[in-house]
Design an enzyme around this catalytic site. Structure first.
Site, mmCIF file in Angstrom:
data_model
loop_
_atom_site.group_PDB
_atom_site.id
_atom_site.type_symbol
_atom_site.label_atom_id
_atom_site.label_comp_id
_atom_site.label_asym_id
_atom_site.label_seq_id
_atom_site.Cartn_x
_atom_site.Cartn_y
_atom_site.Cartn_z
ATOM 1 N N LYS A 128 52.080 -9.070 -37.806
ATOM 2 C CA LYS A 128 52.014 -10.462 -37.312
ATOM 3 C C LYS A 128 52.771 -11.415 -38.234
ATOM 4 O O LYS A 128 53.557 -12.224 -37.786
ATOM 5 C CB LYS A 128 50.558 -10.945 -37.212
ATOM 6 C CG LYS A 128 49.737 -10.284 -36.140
ATOM 7 C CD LYS A 128 48.409 -10.993 -35.970
ATOM 8 C CE LYS A 128 47.538 -10.967 -37.212
ATOM 9 N NZ LYS A 128 47.066 -9.637 -37.615
ATOM 10 N N ARG B 122 39.918 -15.186 -34.312
ATOM 11 C CA ARG B 122 39.497 -13.819 -34.616
ATOM 12 C C ARG B 122 38.392 -13.367 -33.662
ATOM 13 O O ARG B 122 38.105 -12.184 -33.588
ATOM 14 C CB ARG B 122 38.939 -13.714 -36.036
ATOM 15 C CG ARG B 122 39.935 -14.036 -37.130
ATOM 16 C CD ARG B 122 40.995 -12.962 -37.225
ATOM 17 N NE ARG B 122 41.082 -12.281 -38.487
ATOM 18 C CZ ARG B 122 42.020 -12.520 -39.405
ATOM 19 N NH1 ARG B 122 42.912 -13.452 -39.237
ATOM 20 N NH2 ARG B 122 42.063 -11.803 -40.496
ATOM 21 N N ARG C 169 51.063 -1.121 -48.667
ATOM 22 C CA ARG C 169 51.692 -2.442 -48.644
ATOM 23 C C ARG C 169 51.633 -3.120 -50.015
ATOM 24 O O ARG C 169 50.592 -3.143 -50.662
ATOM 25 C CB ARG C 169 50.950 -3.280 -47.608
ATOM 26 C CG ARG C 169 51.402 -4.687 -47.486
ATOM 27 C CD ARG C 169 50.919 -5.272 -46.201
ATOM 28 N NE ARG C 169 49.555 -5.745 -46.248
ATOM 29 C CZ ARG C 169 49.019 -6.528 -45.315
ATOM 30 N NH1 ARG C 169 49.741 -6.872 -44.255
ATOM 31 N NH2 ARG C 169 47.786 -6.931 -45.412
ATOM 32 N N ARG D 271 47.251 -6.623 -51.909
ATOM 33 C CA ARG D 271 46.242 -7.612 -51.541
ATOM 34 C C ARG D 271 44.859 -7.097 -51.919
ATOM 35 O O ARG D 271 44.600 -5.897 -51.819
ATOM 36 C CB ARG D 271 46.304 -7.875 -50.030
ATOM 37 C CG ARG D 271 47.197 -9.034 -49.690
ATOM 38 C CD ARG D 271 47.350 -9.211 -48.230
ATOM 39 N NE ARG D 271 46.102 -9.261 -47.476
ATOM 40 C CZ ARG D 271 46.028 -9.676 -46.233
ATOM 41 N NH1 ARG D 271 47.113 -10.068 -45.607
ATOM 42 N NH2 ARG D 271 44.884 -9.694 -45.589
ATOM 43 N N ARG E 168 38.134 -4.216 -41.852
ATOM 44 C CA ARG E 168 38.953 -5.200 -41.123
ATOM 45 C C ARG E 168 39.345 -4.660 -39.747
ATOM 46 O O ARG E 168 39.391 -5.413 -38.772
ATOM 47 C CB ARG E 168 40.188 -5.566 -41.955
ATOM 48 C CG ARG E 168 39.822 -6.490 -43.118
ATOM 49 C CD ARG E 168 40.837 -6.439 -44.240
ATOM 50 N NE ARG E 168 42.161 -6.876 -43.852
ATOM 51 C CZ ARG E 168 43.287 -6.450 -44.418
ATOM 52 N NH1 ARG E 168 43.256 -5.557 -45.388
ATOM 53 N NH2 ARG E 168 44.427 -6.920 -44.022
HETATM 54 P P1 AMP Z 1 44.858 -12.094 -42.848
HETATM 55 O O1 AMP Z 1 45.959 -12.380 -43.842
HETATM 56 O O2 AMP Z 1 45.121 -12.706 -41.506
HETATM 57 O O3 AMP Z 1 44.514 -10.639 -42.784
HETATM 58 O O4 AMP Z 1 43.550 -12.853 -43.399
HETATM 59 C C1 AMP Z 1 43.008 -12.548 -44.673
HETATM 60 C C2 AMP Z 1 41.594 -13.041 -44.807
HETATM 61 O O5 AMP Z 1 41.555 -14.476 -44.627
HETATM 62 C C3 AMP Z 1 40.598 -12.502 -43.776
HETATM 63 O O6 AMP Z 1 40.101 -11.236 -44.116
HETATM 64 C C4 AMP Z 1 39.525 -13.591 -43.831
HETATM 65 O O7 AMP Z 1 38.741 -13.496 -44.996
HETATM 66 C C5 AMP Z 1 40.370 -14.859 -43.939
HETATM 67 N N1 AMP Z 1 40.750 -15.376 -42.591
HETATM 68 C C6 AMP Z 1 42.010 -15.502 -42.107
HETATM 69 N N2 AMP Z 1 41.978 -16.007 -40.849
HETATM 70 C C7 AMP Z 1 40.678 -16.186 -40.541
HETATM 71 C C8 AMP Z 1 39.979 -16.658 -39.386
HETATM 72 N N3 AMP Z 1 40.619 -17.048 -38.279
HETATM 73 N N4 AMP Z 1 38.619 -16.712 -39.443
HETATM 74 C C9 AMP Z 1 37.950 -16.326 -40.530
HETATM 75 N N5 AMP Z 1 38.530 -15.851 -41.641
HETATM 76 C C10 AMP Z 1 39.883 -15.784 -41.664
#
Ligand code: AMP
Length: 220
Positions: A13, A84, A123, A151, A162
């Site tokens: 994404k 989400r 990654r 990460r 996740r």
């Molecule tokens: P991502 O980079 O999109 O995988 O997001 C990393 C982390 O940020 C997630 O595991 C959550 O802890 C937080 N996060 C990102 N987007 C959201 C969302 N829409 N709602 C809740 N937590 C989020």
């Protein structure tokens, strides 16, 4: 163009949103990046959300929605990482309606779990350039000085968690958006540019055309 990108962690994404932003001039809004920036800046909010993020858990809705709201302007944007789950989808709809901003298309990036796990566990990201690489399949080039870090939530246990959250909470959103004719699925197999081109084609697709698999009643 106001576009929402849905897809499991590791489906690309962020990479695709960056590429599309460069191609179209739309702004890339990544909620995960906003979260990590807030934590990195050591703000009060950053301290409140750090533990959720480090565990791979979702940050509470009101915090994430407050964080993203200033970016959802009337201009062009690509939103990556929100919603989400259905509660967030409804809250996002509410917020956009209140602001008089419409959503043009929802793209779902499709990729099988085993490929996602392989991607996420290899990654790394460059601290210097913020570019993402894979230790085996796309190793960092000589001219990126790094250092290269993983990460905090790219561990086997957090990746599993996740993916579980994605399948249980986020994937069902496809029905939510398909019902409005906004949804298109794009397969993420293939080079980055090929996938980006497929996304742009899906964005231009006739909005009146029903999503495949979503039945509408015809005459008779
Ligand atoms: P991502 O980079 O999109 O995988 O997001 C990393 C982390 O940020 C997630 O595991 C959550 O802890 C937080 N996060 C990102 N987007 C959201 C969302 N829409 N709602 C809740 N937590 C989020």
């Amino acid at each position: 163009m106001r576009l929402l990108l849905l897809g499991p962690p590791g489906s690309g994404k962020g990479t695709q949103a960056q590429r599309l932003a460069a191609m179209t001039g739309a702004r890339h809004i990544a909620t995960g990046d906003l979260v990590r920036a807030e934590i990195g800046a050591g703000t009060e909010l950053g301290r409140r959300i750090k533990d959720y993020n480090d565990r791979g858990d979702l940050v509470p809705d009101e915090l994430i929605l407050g964080l993203v709201r200033p970016y959802l302007t009337k201009g062009s944007w690509i939103l990556d990482g929100l919603p989400r789950d259905e509660a967030q989808a409804r809250a996002l709809d509410e917020m956009l309606k209140e602001m008089g901003v419409g959503l043009d298309r929802v793209i779902v990036l499709v990729m099988p779990d085993d490929a996602l796990i392989m991607r996420l566990l290899g990654r790394v990201q460059s601290v210097a350039t913020a570019k993402t690489y894979h230790v085996t399949y796309d190793p960092p080039p000589q001219d990126d000085p790094g250092p290269f870090v993983r990460r905090a939530d790219d561990t086997p246990e957090d990746v599993r968690r996740r993916l579980e959250i994605y399948h249980a909470e986020t994937e069902p959103l496809q029905r939510y958006y398909a019902g409005r004719g906004l949804l298109r699925q794009v397969n993420t197999r293939g080079p980055i540019d090929t996938v980006a081109a497929a996304i742009l084609q899906a964005v231009d697709d006739d909005p009146a055309r029903p999503t495949p698999g979503h039945r509408v009643k015809g005459p008779g």
